[in-house]
Design an enzyme around this catalytic site. Structure first.
Site, PDB file in Angstrom:
ATOM      1  N   ASP A 138       0.842  -1.209   0.000  1.00 45.36           N
ATOM      2  CA  ASP A 138       0.000   0.000   0.000  1.00 45.36           C
ATOM      3  C   ASP A 138       0.868   1.246   0.000  1.00 45.36           C
ATOM      4  OD1 ASP A 138      -1.883  -2.194   1.147  1.00 45.36           O
ATOM      5  OD2 ASP A 138      -3.106  -0.565   0.361  1.00 45.36           O
TER       6      ASP A 138
HETATM    7  O1  MRU Z   1      -7.575  -3.274   2.595  1.00 44.00           O
HETATM    8  P1  MRU Z   1      -7.279  -3.603   1.166  1.00 44.00           P
HETATM    9  O2  MRU Z   1      -8.003  -4.805   0.678  1.00 44.00           O
HETATM   10  O3  MRU Z   1      -7.426  -2.402   0.275  1.00 44.00           O
HETATM   11  O4  MRU Z   1      -5.732  -3.983   1.185  1.00 44.00           O
HETATM   12  C1  MRU Z   1      -5.134  -4.371  -0.019  1.00 44.00           C
HETATM   13  C2  MRU Z   1      -3.687  -4.706   0.136  1.00 44.00           C
HETATM   14  O5  MRU Z   1      -3.132  -4.662   1.205  1.00 44.00           O
HETATM   15  C3  MRU Z   1      -2.943  -4.988  -1.127  1.00 44.00           C
HETATM   16  O6  MRU Z   1      -1.898  -5.874  -0.881  1.00 44.00           O
HETATM   17  C4  MRU Z   1      -2.368  -3.680  -1.707  1.00 44.00           C
HETATM   18  O7  MRU Z   1      -3.326  -2.673  -1.739  1.00 44.00           O
HETATM   19  C5  MRU Z   1      -1.837  -3.880  -3.075  1.00 44.00           C
HETATM   20  S1  MRU Z   1      -3.085  -4.228  -4.278  1.00 44.00           S
HETATM   21  C6  MRU Z   1      -2.292  -4.335  -5.760  1.00 44.00           C
END
Ligand code: MRU
Length: 380
Positions: free
Chosen positions: A251
């Site tokens: 993220d």
């Molecule tokens: O809470 P989320 O489902 O948005 O978290 C998603 C993740 O942690 C992913 O690994 C990250 O956003 C990368 S998606 C290509």
């Protein structure tokens, strides 16, 4: 994957997203009629995954511009509206940097049009904004394919010629989380396409179950040999099966290589270190926030208790218990073998030098550039 996460029709300004809270039991789309709807869908995680969040945020602004062009008296009004609304969208989920960077890009463009455009043609400026967003949509899949290729090559470089590999992944980083193909899941897809993937293990990813609901859906759909495990089975899996590498998404990757990703990533990285298994982060350059120098500076989103205490309407935790529900954790650079980007693979601690070299500038210049992602698109 054929299922579209984001349906965008530029001609009529219609935006629909797949409601990811309902997958896999129901496949249903909701229309995003403007920024407020975009904020709600991101906040409620009807769309999630750092790149997809960024795209839906920008597109919800595009929808509003296309549907109400007449409300702007002049380019100052257009600039103010884009700036306020992009700032508002960023508040929907605080950890992933992609939406922040894309919002900065949109605001910069609005400022550029306000200051430098001699004409006062608002329709032309809106068209310009839409083209900017469309360009971002197109580059995402291309970047993911590059991540897939670089990641597969890196993993295969370290195994005997012709042998197959087994990968563990966490959360969902595939077509649901991007405009298509995926980041960590893109690496897995690429290994599968090369005929070198023996097996994938995906974690359930409590409390929101992105692994069980979304990654498992994509793997089954693509007929990739895969097995689902609960989050608390990772150590046992590493001890009893031969795992070649762990590949997860991000993220936010900060300047020293520390990486925020879905809660549970950190403990998997510790377990990988213990079992001597390479641990890779796969992310586009637009997930790298060079303005932060350490993972301690990343804001970690905390989600409602209900995501832990309930599955849909069914209560699964004892009434009265309090919960702590951080959505992400930070994995220190020291536990990460490499960061697989659309520009190649970097040592975590070298990530900023790696990007500077890729763009062809010095690290100091890179640090001066406010908006990393805007400057990393090789054909922009
Ligand atoms: O809470 P989320 O489902 O948005 O978290 C998603 C993740 O942690 C992913 O690994 C990250 O956003 C990368 S998606 C290509």
């Amino acid at each position: 994957m054929t299922l579209e996460t984001i349906k965008w029709n530029r001609a009529d300004g219609k935006l629909e997203i797949l409601d990811q809270t309902l997958v896999p039991t129901t496949i249903s789309y909701i229309e995003i009629k403007g920024v407020k709807d975009g904020w709600n869908a991101i906040n409620k995680m009807q769309v999630r995954g750092a790149p997809a969040i960024a795209m839906v945020g920008c597109l919800s602004m595009a929808v509003e511009l296309l549907q109400h062009p007449g409300i702007y008296n002049d380019k100052d009004a257009l600039f103010r509206d884009i700036t306020d609304k992009m700032d508002y969208l960023v508040t929907a989920r605080p950890t992933a940097v992609n939406l922040k960077l894309e919002a900065e890009g949109c605001k910069n463009l609005a400022e550029h049009m306000r200051v430098n455009f001699i004409c006062h043609d608002i329709d032309f400026m809106i068209k310009n904004f839409i083209e900017h967003v469309d360009f971002k949509l197109r580059t995402d899949v291309k970047d993911n394919k590059s991540i897939g290729k670089f990641g597969a090559d890196e993993i295969l470089r370290n195994v005997p010629e012709g042998s197959s590999v087994t990968i563990l992944t966490h959360c969902n980083t595939g077509s649901f989380a991007t405009m298509g193909y995926g980041t960590a899941l893109g690496v897995i897809r690429s290994l599968h396409e090369k005929g070198r993937l023996e097996h994938v293990y995906c974690t359930e990813t409590r409390p929101y179950n992105q692994g069980a609901r979304l990654t498992a859906f994509e793997l089954v759909h693509d007929k990739i040999p895969a097995t689902l495990i609960c989050d608390n089975m990772v150590a046992a899996l590493m001890k009893t099966k031969k795992i070649t590498a762990v590949v997860v998404g991000a993220d936010t990757v900060v300047g020293n290589g520390d990486t925020a990703n879905k809660i549970g990533t950190y403990q998997i990285a510790i377990l990988a270190k213990h079992h001597d298994i390479p641990f890779y982060v796969a992310a586009p350059l637009s997930s790298i926030d060079g303005k932060l120098s350490s993972g301690d500076q990343i804001i970690i989103e905390e989600r409602p208790e209900r995501e832990m205490t309930h599955i849909n309407d069914m209560r699964i935790a004892a009434e009265g218990i309090t919960c702590w529900n951080p959505a992400f954790d930070v994995t220190p650079a020291s536990l990460i073998t490499g960061i697989i980007t659309n520009a190649g693979v970097s040592k975590p601690s070298d990530i900023l030098d790696f990007i500077a070299k890729y763009i062809g500038i010095t690290r100091d210049t890179l640090m001066e550039l406010q908006h990393l992602s805007m400057n990393c698109d090789d054909d922009s």
